[in-house]
Design a protein around this motif. Structure first.
Motif, PDB file in Angstrom:
ATOM      1  N   TRP A  20      49.560  37.160  50.753  1.00 26.12           N
ATOM      2  CA  TRP A  20      49.508  36.068  49.800  1.00 26.12           C
ATOM      3  C   TRP A  20      50.900  35.640  49.364  1.00 26.12           C
ATOM      4  O   TRP A  20      51.195  34.469  49.238  1.00 26.12           O
ATOM      5  N   LYS A  21      51.791  36.617  49.136  1.00 28.65           N
ATOM      6  CA  LYS A  21      53.095  36.275  48.577  1.00 28.65           C
ATOM      7  C   LYS A  21      54.278  36.645  49.477  1.00 28.65           C
ATOM      8  O   LYS A  21      55.395  36.762  49.003  1.00 28.65           O
ATOM      9  N   TYR A  52      38.788  37.331  42.267  1.00 28.01           N
ATOM     10  CA  TYR A  52      39.296  35.973  42.469  1.00 28.01           C
ATOM     11  C   TYR A  52      39.919  35.785  43.848  1.00 28.01           C
ATOM     12  O   TYR A  52      39.678  34.777  44.521  1.00 28.01           O
ATOM     13  N   PHE A  53      40.706  36.754  44.299  1.00 22.91           N
ATOM     14  CA  PHE A  53      41.387  36.601  45.580  1.00 22.91           C
ATOM     15  C   PHE A  53      40.418  36.665  46.750  1.00 22.91           C
ATOM     16  O   PHE A  53      40.529  35.890  47.700  1.00 22.91           O
ATOM     17  N   THR A  54      39.467  37.597  46.698  1.00 22.25           N
ATOM     18  CA  THR A  54      38.531  37.729  47.826  1.00 22.25           C
ATOM     19  C   THR A  54      37.484  36.624  47.827  1.00 22.25           C
ATOM     20  O   THR A  54      36.999  36.234  48.888  1.00 22.25           O
ATOM     21  N   ARG A  55      37.142  36.116  46.648  1.00 25.09           N
ATOM     22  CA  ARG A  55      36.081  35.102  46.576  1.00 25.09           C
ATOM     23  C   ARG A  55      36.597  33.667  46.636  1.00 25.09           C
ATOM     24  O   ARG A  55      35.868  32.762  47.025  1.00 25.09           O
ATOM     25  N   THR A  56      37.850  33.469  46.221  1.00 21.21           N
ATOM     26  CA  THR A  56      38.377  32.108  46.129  1.00 21.21           C
ATOM     27  C   THR A  56      39.610  31.878  46.994  1.00 21.21           C
ATOM     28  O   THR A  56      39.638  30.980  47.843  1.00 21.21           O
ATOM     29  N   GLU A  81      33.586  42.402  53.895  1.00 21.72           N
ATOM     30  CA  GLU A  81      33.796  42.841  52.518  1.00 21.72           C
ATOM     31  C   GLU A  81      35.134  43.558  52.398  1.00 21.72           C
ATOM     32  O   GLU A  81      35.639  44.113  53.373  1.00 21.72           O
ATOM     33  N   PRO A  82      35.724  43.567  51.187  1.00 24.83           N
ATOM     34  CA  PRO A  82      37.004  44.259  51.003  1.00 24.83           C
ATOM     35  C   PRO A  82      36.875  45.758  51.217  1.00 24.83           C
ATOM     36  O   PRO A  82      35.785  46.324  51.047  1.00 24.83           O
ATOM     37  N   VAL A  83      37.971  46.382  51.562  1.00 21.74           N
ATOM     38  CA  VAL A  83      37.935  47.822  51.860  1.00 21.74           C
ATOM     39  C   VAL A  83      37.458  48.631  50.666  1.00 21.74           C
ATOM     40  O   VAL A  83      36.772  49.651  50.820  1.00 21.74           O
TER      41      VAL A  83
END
Length: 239
Positions: A20-21, A52-56, A81-83
């Motif tokens: 992301w960054k 927020y990060f995984t869904r949006t 799905e996230p780990v």
């Protein structure tokens, strides 16, 4: 590190990671897999919880329309799905705790699971609490507590919260950044970069690196990809 481990196993045609960054960015990932022979891409968020990060953010940046997204090339991207939501997380926490405090009897120890926590309802705080409840039900440790950096119960209040003479601390974080490497040790009152035991307030503190640095997380990433197809097969059989 995890991408390198998975790549070496030659399970997939290609393995890449994006961020992301920092570079390569999530947007860059749209151009990763140009080989026409690659027909499916599994996207596994290396996050400790849904939020927020995984869904949006990730779906937006990777232009994902749902669990499966068909590209113009015919390639299908599968959003896993996230780990942190993997069923093995409880065992990973227990394994890490046992490794950093060898020889310490669990019934004479308090296990602290540390998350960030925030007044803005951080989902990692919820995930940490769920893990604590699961471990409590196993009845192995004298105490199992969830503590946070920015909301009660606070990490800095550990000496009042933990009653046992041994305190085992595992940061419920993906990587060893500023929080797990510097902030949490400072809140505990111990030196950063050392496992311990640290003698403080008449107790022995054992401190772990962030849970997600465990090399076994490569297996979790692989399993989350496999689980995507397994769940799809189950749903298809039901309908």
């Amino acid at each position: 590190m995890h991408a390198s481990t998975i790549r070496s196993r030659r399970i997939f045609a290609d393995v890449a990671c994006c961020f992301w960054k920092e570079e390569p960015s999530l947007r860059d990932a749209l151009f990763f897999f140009r080989d026409p022979a690659i027909r499916e891409v599994y996207v596994v968020p290396n996050f400790i919880s849904e939020g927020y990060f995984t869904r949006t953010v990730i779906p937006r940046e990777l232009e994902l329309s749902g669990p499966e997204t068909a590209r113009a090339s015919g390639q299908v991207w599968k959003y896993c799905e996230p780990v942190g939501s993997h069923e093995s997380m409880t065992q990973h926490l227990l394994a890490r705790a046992g490794e950093i405090a060898p020889g310490v009897k669990e019934d004479q120890a308090t296990l602290l699971i540390v998350a960030h926590g925030t007044s803005l309802n951080d989902n990692s705080a919820v995930a940490a609490k769920e893990q604590v409840e699961k471990i409590q039900r196993l009845g192995r440790y004298a105490e199992v507590l969830n503590v946070y950096m920015e909301e009660p119960p606070l990490v800095s209040d550990w000496a009042n919260l933990a009653k046992s003479k041994n305190v085992v601390v595992v940061p419920f974080f993906i990587s060893d950044g500023l929080h797990s490497y510097e902030d949490i040790p400072a809140l505990l009152g111990i030196n950063a970069g050392t496992q311990g035991p640290h003698e403080l307030h008449g107790r022995a503190i054992f401190y772990s690196t962030a849970l997600g640095t465990d090399s076994r997380f490569a297996d979790v990433i692989i399993e989350q990809a496999a689980t995507f197809d397994q769940r799809k097969q189950v749903l298809q059989s039901v309908h």
